[in-house]
Design a protein around this motif. Structure first.
Motif, PDB file in Angstrom:
ATOM      1  N   TRP A 166       0.982  -1.262  -0.100  1.00 29.13           N
ATOM      2  CA  TRP A 166      -0.131  -0.002  -0.003  1.00 29.13           C
ATOM      3  C   TRP A 166       0.925   1.198  -0.107  1.00 29.13           C
ATOM      4  N   HIS A 182      -2.573   0.747  -4.345  1.00 26.59           N
ATOM      5  CA  HIS A 182      -2.292  -0.762  -4.041  1.00 26.59           C
ATOM      6  C   HIS A 182      -1.628  -1.433  -5.145  1.00 26.59           C
ATOM      7  N   ALA A 193     -10.700   5.845  -0.776  1.00 24.43           N
ATOM      8  CA  ALA A 193     -10.587   6.046   0.504  1.00 24.43           C
ATOM      9  C   ALA A 193     -11.484   6.823   1.193  1.00 24.43           C
ATOM     10  N   LYS A 206      -6.352  -8.972   4.213  1.00 24.44           N
ATOM     11  CA  LYS A 206      -7.818  -8.436   3.918  1.00 24.44           C
ATOM     12  C   LYS A 206      -8.236  -7.915   5.297  1.00 24.44           C
ATOM     13  N   ARG A 226     -10.774   1.124   8.075  1.00 22.00           N
ATOM     14  CA  ARG A 226     -10.171  -0.227   7.947  1.00 22.00           C
ATOM     15  C   ARG A 226     -10.374  -0.639   6.495  1.00 22.00           C
ATOM     16  N   TRP A 227      -9.671  -1.456   6.040  1.00 22.28           N
ATOM     17  CA  TRP A 227      -9.571  -2.159   4.720  1.00 22.28           C
ATOM     18  C   TRP A 227     -10.157  -3.784   5.101  1.00 22.28           C
ATOM     19  N   SER A 231     -12.893  -2.815   0.288  1.00 21.36           N
ATOM     20  CA  SER A 231     -13.024  -1.293   0.228  1.00 21.36           C
ATOM     21  C   SER A 231     -12.519  -0.816   1.699  1.00 21.36           C
ATOM     22  N   TRP A 232     -12.270   0.522   1.668  1.00 18.18           N
ATOM     23  CA  TRP A 232     -11.911   1.168   2.974  1.00 18.18           C
ATOM     24  C   TRP A 232     -13.193   1.721   3.654  1.00 18.18           C
TER      25      TRP A 232
END
Length: 368
Positions: A166, A182, A193, A206, A226-227, A231-232
């Motif tokens: 990242w 990414h 994000a 994950k 949080r990812w 998705s974030w």
């Protein structure tokens, strides 16, 4: 003097007191003013182990084993920026040769999962950015350019695996424009994000946790994100908590039900938050100022920074220590990192004079 670009948030929305400083390789940057509840003592176990480069500072650090660590920064040579990468081989901090394509770069962030997967980011102090990867034999360099009106900025990196890296940056003229990318082992792609990500740590590919800023009616709001592998998302947290400081807070993800966030509360006092999988709990610190550089001590506790003080927390007990320096010089630590599977901690930064001018890069260690 050389400009010293750093990740920063406009303090217009921040209640933490700040001061401005200029270094030999620096322009004005915001730094939290920290006052301790009691005078700090010299840190037992903490010591300066090397001062490898004159007129320089080390800004990024990654440790992959007892005999393997990587540090990056830059040096002022004839008023020009010279990028610096040093590698710990168990005996010395060897200076690594770098590609000509990163000439003039200010190196900032380092992340690594092994000696064949080392990532370093930087910028040229203007709009150009660099992403460097060491594969055990050679460097590969990718460059990019920020949009017009962007602040000079080096992205912060988080390597989860060889095909899972990242990059967290800032782009555009707005205060919290996120630039999240990414790398999947083949190419980089941009990822949406909810806000600017300042710090991040991963439980797995994950399950990645981050601290940063999201838009609010009255300005940026400190936020935990949080990812989830897709998705974030913003993570629910106690109201009124400042999750990160002006320049950096800290996040440590030891498991999906054991996540720590360091920063300051709404009064500007240091604070730890812990996520147990369901709720956040608070651990106020006896410190005025933002806690940053949160790392596991390998023995059930945590190490952090508060300005030029080292802060330790374990089982409800707080201790503070002055960062070791040299005669006439103070040590400004840039980053902490634990040696895996040990209780030893490395730190890198710069020895600075009374005017906060970098006189030498510095390496410190706690433990063996």
């Amino acid at each position: 003097m050389l400009s010293r670009p750093r990740m920063a948030i406009d303090t217009k929305w921040d209640e933490v007191n700040t001061k401005l400083r200029r270094s030999a390789v620096g322009v004005m940057v915001a730094v939290s003013v920290v006052s301790m509840a009691a005078p700090a003592e010299a840190a037992p176990g903490w010591r300066i182990t090397a001062t490898p480069d004159r007129n320089a500072g080390l800004r990024g650090l990654a440790v992959t084993g007892p005999n393997s660590a990587w540090a990056a920064g830059y040096q002022s040579v004839n008023s020009e920026a010279v990028p610096v990468v040093r590698r710990w081989n168990g005996k010395t901090w060897q200076r690594m040769p770098l590609p000509a394509s990163v000439k003039g770069a200010y190196l900032h962030s380092v992340s690594a999962t092994s000696n064949t997967n080392v990532w370093i980011s930087g910028s040229n102090g203007r709009r150009k950015q660099y992403w460097m990867r060491w594969n055990g034999k050679r460097w590969a360099v990718v460059t990019g350019e920020l949009p017009e009106e962007s602040w000079p900025h080096s992205p912060r990196l988080l390597a989860v695996g060889a095909g899972d890296v990242w990059s967290f940056g800032r782009a555009g003229a707005g205060p919290i424009g996120p630039d999240v990318r990414h790398y999947n082992g083949r190419r980089w792609r941009r990822v949406k994000a909810p806000g600017l990500i300042v710090r991040a740590d991963a439980v797995s590919g994950k399950d990645v946790w981050a601290t940063g800023w999201t838009p609010g009616e009255r300005g940026p709001i400190p936020t935990v994100m949080r990812w989830n592998g897709t998705s974030w998302r913003k993570q629910a947290q106690p109201l009124g908590v400042r999750a990160t400081g002006t320049v950096a807070g800290g996040v440590l993800a030891l498991g999906s039900k054991n996540v720590w966030v360091a920063g300051a509360d709404s009064t500007g006092r240091g604070l730890l938050l812990r996520w147990n999988g369901k709720t956040w709990s608070k651990r106020p610190a006896p410190i005025k100022g933002t806690l940053s550089e949160l790392v596991d001590d390998g023995n059930g506790g945590l190490w952090m920074l508060a300005g030029r003080r080292l802060v330790h927390y374990k089982a409800g007990k707080w201790t503070t220590r002055a960062v070791p320096g040299r005669t006439g010089l103070q040590t400004e630590i840039g980053v902490l990192a634990r040696v895996p599977k040990t209780t030893s901690i490395w730190a890198v930064g710069a020895l600075v004079d009374k005017k906060s001018i970098d006189k030498s890069s510095v390496v410190l260690k706690y433990g063996k």
